[in-house]
Write a protein that holds these residues in place. Structure first.
Motif, PDB file in Angstrom:
ATOM      1  N   LEU A  82      37.318  47.582  -5.630  1.00 28.12           N
ATOM      2  CA  LEU A  82      37.769  47.735  -4.246  1.00 28.12           C
ATOM      3  C   LEU A  82      37.113  46.677  -3.361  1.00 28.12           C
ATOM      4  O   LEU A  82      37.778  46.066  -2.510  1.00 28.12           O
ATOM      5  CB  LEU A  82      37.445  49.137  -3.732  1.00 28.12           C
ATOM      6  N   GLY A  83      35.818  46.433  -3.572  1.00 31.93           N
ATOM      7  CA  GLY A  83      35.134  45.400  -2.806  1.00 31.93           C
ATOM      8  C   GLY A  83      35.743  44.026  -3.028  1.00 31.93           C
ATOM      9  O   GLY A  83      35.927  43.240  -2.080  1.00 31.93           O
ATOM     10  N   LYS A  84      36.091  43.707  -4.271  1.00 29.73           N
ATOM     11  CA  LYS A  84      36.708  42.414  -4.589  1.00 29.73           C
ATOM     12  C   LYS A  84      38.090  42.284  -3.954  1.00 29.73           C
ATOM     13  O   LYS A  84      38.488  41.202  -3.522  1.00 29.73           O
ATOM     14  CB  LYS A  84      36.805  42.240  -6.103  1.00 29.73           C
ATOM     15  N   LEU A  85      38.833  43.380  -3.906  1.00 26.56           N
ATOM     16  CA  LEU A  85      40.150  43.353  -3.271  1.00 26.56           C
ATOM     17  C   LEU A  85      40.033  43.062  -1.781  1.00 26.56           C
ATOM     18  O   LEU A  85      40.825  42.294  -1.214  1.00 26.56           O
ATOM     19  CB  LEU A  85      40.853  44.699  -3.484  1.00 26.56           C
ATOM     20  N   ILE A  86      39.035  43.657  -1.146  1.00 23.24           N
ATOM     21  CA  ILE A  86      38.832  43.437   0.289  1.00 23.24           C
ATOM     22  C   ILE A  86      38.456  41.984   0.562  1.00 23.24           C
ATOM     23  O   ILE A  86      38.938  41.370   1.521  1.00 23.24           O
ATOM     24  CB  ILE A  86      37.762  44.395   0.830  1.00 23.24           C
ATOM     25  N   LEU A  87      37.619  41.409  -0.291  1.00 23.64           N
ATOM     26  CA  LEU A  87      37.171  40.032  -0.108  1.00 23.64           C
ATOM     27  C   LEU A  87      38.214  39.001  -0.510  1.00 23.64           C
ATOM     28  O   LEU A  87      38.036  37.809  -0.262  1.00 23.64           O
ATOM     29  CB  LEU A  87      35.894  39.785  -0.917  1.00 23.64           C
ATOM     30  N   GLY A  88      39.280  39.431  -1.155  1.00 24.99           N
ATOM     31  CA  GLY A  88      40.289  38.486  -1.615  1.00 24.99           C
ATOM     32  C   GLY A  88      39.940  37.843  -2.934  1.00 24.99           C
ATOM     33  O   GLY A  88      40.583  36.873  -3.352  1.00 24.99           O
ATOM     34  N   LEU A  89      38.913  38.361  -3.626  1.00 19.15           N
ATOM     35  CA  LEU A  89      38.550  37.830  -4.935  1.00 19.15           C
ATOM     36  C   LEU A  89      39.546  38.293  -5.998  1.00 19.15           C
ATOM     37  O   LEU A  89      39.621  37.710  -7.083  1.00 19.15           O
ATOM     38  CB  LEU A  89      37.130  38.274  -5.317  1.00 19.15           C
ATOM     39  N   GLU A  90      40.285  39.364  -5.694  1.00 12.93           N
ATOM     40  CA  GLU A  90      41.372  39.813  -6.550  1.00 12.93           C
ATOM     41  C   GLU A  90      42.551  40.192  -5.660  1.00 12.93           C
ATOM     42  O   GLU A  90      42.383  40.620  -4.521  1.00 12.93           O
ATOM     43  CB  GLU A  90      40.949  41.019  -7.393  1.00 12.93           C
ATOM     44  N   LYS A  91      43.751  40.003  -6.191  1.00 15.65           N
ATOM     45  CA  LYS A  91      44.965  40.354  -5.457  1.00 15.65           C
ATOM     46  C   LYS A  91      45.342  41.807  -5.753  1.00 15.65           C
ATOM     47  O   LYS A  91      45.344  42.231  -6.913  1.00 15.65           O
ATOM     48  CB  LYS A  91      46.114  39.429  -5.851  1.00 15.65           C
ATOM     49  N   PRO A  92      45.692  42.578  -4.729  1.00 20.45           N
ATOM     50  CA  PRO A  92      46.089  43.964  -4.973  1.00 20.45           C
ATOM     51  C   PRO A  92      47.465  44.061  -5.614  1.00 20.45           C
ATOM     52  O   PRO A  92      48.310  43.174  -5.423  1.00 20.45           O
ATOM     53  CB  PRO A  92      46.094  44.571  -3.567  1.00 20.45           C
ATOM     54  N   THR A  93      47.698  45.120  -6.355  1.00 19.52           N
ATOM     55  CA  THR A  93      49.033  45.400  -6.879  1.00 19.52           C
ATOM     56  C   THR A  93      49.973  45.741  -5.735  1.00 19.52           C
ATOM     57  O   THR A  93      51.138  45.335  -5.716  1.00 19.52           O
ATOM     58  CB  THR A  93      48.966  46.564  -7.885  1.00 19.52           C
ATOM     59  N   SER A  94      49.465  46.479  -4.770  1.00 12.63           N
ATOM     60  CA  SER A  94      50.205  46.782  -3.545  1.00 12.63           C
ATOM     61  C   SER A  94      49.206  47.201  -2.473  1.00 12.63           C
ATOM     62  O   SER A  94      48.038  47.446  -2.762  1.00 12.63           O
ATOM     63  CB  SER A  94      51.247  47.882  -3.774  1.00 12.63           C
ATOM     64  N   ALA A 133      42.670  51.071 -11.566  1.00 11.52           N
ATOM     65  CA  ALA A 133      41.289  50.859 -11.131  1.00 11.52           C
ATOM     66  C   ALA A 133      41.064  51.324  -9.701  1.00 11.52           C
ATOM     67  O   ALA A 133      40.029  51.909  -9.373  1.00 11.52           O
ATOM     68  CB  ALA A 133      40.930  49.375 -11.267  1.00 11.52           C
ATOM     69  N   VAL A 134      42.020  51.025  -8.827  1.00 13.39           N
ATOM     70  CA  VAL A 134      42.005  51.501  -7.441  1.00 13.39           C
ATOM     71  C   VAL A 134      43.393  52.064  -7.176  1.00 13.39           C
ATOM     72  O   VAL A 134      44.398  51.384  -7.370  1.00 13.39           O
ATOM     73  CB  VAL A 134      41.683  50.365  -6.447  1.00 13.39           C
ATOM     74  N   ASP A 135      43.443  53.316  -6.720  1.00  8.49           N
ATOM     75  CA  ASP A 135      44.721  54.022  -6.676  1.00  8.49           C
ATOM     76  C   ASP A 135      44.995  54.619  -5.297  1.00  8.49           C
ATOM     77  O   ASP A 135      44.559  55.729  -4.980  1.00  8.49           O
ATOM     78  CB  ASP A 135      44.723  55.123  -7.747  1.00  8.49           C
ATOM     79  N   ASN A 184      40.271  41.933  11.381  1.00 12.89           N
ATOM     80  CA  ASN A 184      40.625  41.428  12.714  1.00 12.89           C
ATOM     81  C   ASN A 184      42.126  41.197  12.823  1.00 12.89           C
ATOM     82  O   ASN A 184      42.583  40.173  13.363  1.00 12.89           O
ATOM     83  CB  ASN A 184      39.862  40.139  13.028  1.00 12.89           C
ATOM     84  N   SER A 185      42.900  42.141  12.275  1.00 11.52           N
ATOM     85  CA  SER A 185      44.368  42.139  12.292  1.00 11.52           C
ATOM     86  C   SER A 185      44.993  41.063  11.409  1.00 11.52           C
ATOM     87  O   SER A 185      46.220  40.946  11.350  1.00 11.52           O
ATOM     88  CB  SER A 185      44.893  41.977  13.737  1.00 11.52           C
ATOM     89  N   LEU A 186      44.191  40.263  10.717  1.00  6.21           N
ATOM     90  CA  LEU A 186      44.707  39.248   9.799  1.00  6.21           C
ATOM     91  C   LEU A 186      44.883  39.873   8.420  1.00  6.21           C
ATOM     92  O   LEU A 186      43.935  40.416   7.859  1.00  6.21           O
ATOM     93  CB  LEU A 186      43.745  38.060   9.717  1.00  6.21           C
ATOM     94  N   ASN A 187      46.092  39.788   7.879  1.00  5.62           N
ATOM     95  CA  ASN A 187      46.392  40.393   6.594  1.00  5.62           C
ATOM     96  C   ASN A 187      45.883  39.498   5.470  1.00  5.62           C
ATOM     97  O   ASN A 187      46.513  38.517   5.087  1.00  5.62           O
ATOM     98  CB  ASN A 187      47.898  40.622   6.444  1.00  5.62           C
ATOM     99  N   LEU A 188      44.705  39.846   4.920  1.00  4.67           N
ATOM    100  CA  LEU A 188      44.092  39.035   3.875  1.00  4.67           C
ATOM    101  C   LEU A 188      44.897  39.084   2.584  1.00  4.67           C
ATOM    102  O   LEU A 188      44.841  38.150   1.776  1.00  4.67           O
ATOM    103  CB  LEU A 188      42.661  39.521   3.606  1.00  4.67           C
ATOM    104  N   SER A 189      45.651  40.167   2.386  1.00  5.34           N
ATOM    105  CA  SER A 189      46.410  40.327   1.153  1.00  5.34           C
ATOM    106  C   SER A 189      47.516  39.292   1.014  1.00  5.34           C
ATOM    107  O   SER A 189      47.993  39.021  -0.087  1.00  5.34           O
ATOM    108  CB  SER A 189      47.023  41.735   1.087  1.00  5.34           C
ATOM    109  N   GLU A 190      47.956  38.714   2.132  1.00 10.56           N
ATOM    110  CA  GLU A 190      49.054  37.747   2.111  1.00 10.56           C
ATOM    111  C   GLU A 190      48.568  36.302   2.045  1.00 10.56           C
ATOM    112  O   GLU A 190      49.378  35.383   1.940  1.00 10.56           O
ATOM    113  CB  GLU A 190      49.936  37.940   3.357  1.00 10.56           C
TER     114      GLU A 190
END
Length: 323
Positions: free
Chosen positions: A55-67, A28-30, A73-79
């Protein structure tokens, strides 16, 4: 340092072709990377199904990225966990495509906005009411509108309410996901101008998602063009819209509807065929099956997003032809 950094973000969904096949992936996002500076609007454009909303949902944290990583603001939302994401939610908000379904039909507008402030601020009741009046005025509505329910408003008015709700917690970054696609053309221009004014007055950064390049060009500082989960062109709004380098961007531009005269370009082109399935994308360049410039190399090798003449303008095409 950029306000938002998206680094090599990927989202693959597991699926199964049939009862006898192995597990396959929908890309979906590559491998998407870009930045958004403070007070900047980055437009994200592409056909439906290309991965923009994911992609928008991944940025907002509504979905977790595969990688990959998303840093605000330097805060890693993915973690962050879902609970931790909720704590920092006030820093980033979303304006939804459908202004009606995104509002609680059982709440009047005063309660809709007050609920946000109660959740994300320590303001007292009187202070919240004062701020709500300021917000509703900012988006062009009146205090009397606060006591009405969503069904009593037009689509454009409901979108203004959605904007007020996003602004209530004073975010530094807002994702606007197709915020005008459900509105009449005359109302679209009003909402776009309102968002542009808010950006300039409050130095808020935007990721503006749309499928119409005319809308994106008007409101954006930079533009990302997305096709089948990949960014195929990136640059300033002027570079992408006046000097497009990727064939997909050129076709999108030729089909633009002018927001002022509502007429389609006489040189309008139609993209041949449907967008391929992300479950089984073409070999080589994903766009080669619909591109009139495609050559053998396009069918066999995937072009990388490459900078053109050190200009800050990038394109993923073996035969970049800037107009």
């Amino acid at each position: 340092m950029a306000l938002l950094e998206v680094k090599n973000i990927k989202k693959y969904y597991h699926t199964q072709k049939n009862l006898f096949s192995n597990v396959a992936y929908v890309r979906a996002v590559d491998d998407v990377s870009f930045t958004v500076e403070k007070g900047e609007t980055v437009g994200l454009v592409g056909e439906s199904g290309c991965g923009k909303t994911t992609l928008g949902k991944l940025i907002l944290g509504l979905e977790k990225p595969t990688s990959g990583e998303v840093l605000l603001n330097s805060l890693n939302l993915s973690e962050l966990s879902s609970k931790e994401i909720r704590k920092v939610r006030k820093d980033f908000q979303m304006i939804f495509q459908d202004p009606y379904s995104s509002l609680n039909p059982r709440m009047n507008i005063l309660k809709v906005l007050d609920e946000v402030l109660m959740l994300h601020s320590s303001l007292k009741k009187e202070e919240r009411f004062k701020k709500i009046k300021e917000l509703i005025s900012l988006v062009g509505l009146k205090e009397e509108h606060l006591y009405r329910f969503p069904h009593q408003f037009s689509g454009g008015q409901r979108q203004r309410i959605g904007i007020a709700r996003a602004l209530a917690v004073e975010p530094s970054f807002i994702i606007a996901d197709e915020p005008v696609s459900a509105l009449d053309v005359s109302i679209q221009a009003q909402i776009i101008n309102l968002l542009d004014k808010i950006k300039k007055d409050r130095q808020i950064s935007f990721l503006f998602i749309a499928h119409d390049l005319a809308v994106v060009e008007h409101v954006s500082d930079k533009i990302l063009v997305m096709y089948l989960g990949k960014i195929v062109e990136y640059g300033t709004a002027e570079q992408v819209c006046k000097y497009p380098a990727h064939p997909y961007t050129k076709v999108l531009l030729s089909a633009v509807v002018n927001l002022e005269d509502q007429k389609r370009s006489d040189e309008s082109e139609v993209i041949e065929g449907d967008i391929p399935s992300p479950l089984n994308p073409p070999s080589g360049c994903y766009f080669h099956t619909r591109c009139k410039f495609a050559r053998d190399i396009c069918k066999n090798e995937q072009p990388k997003l490459t900078e053109i003449n050190n200009s800050g303008h990038f394109s993923a095409c073996f035969f970049n032809r800037k107009q």
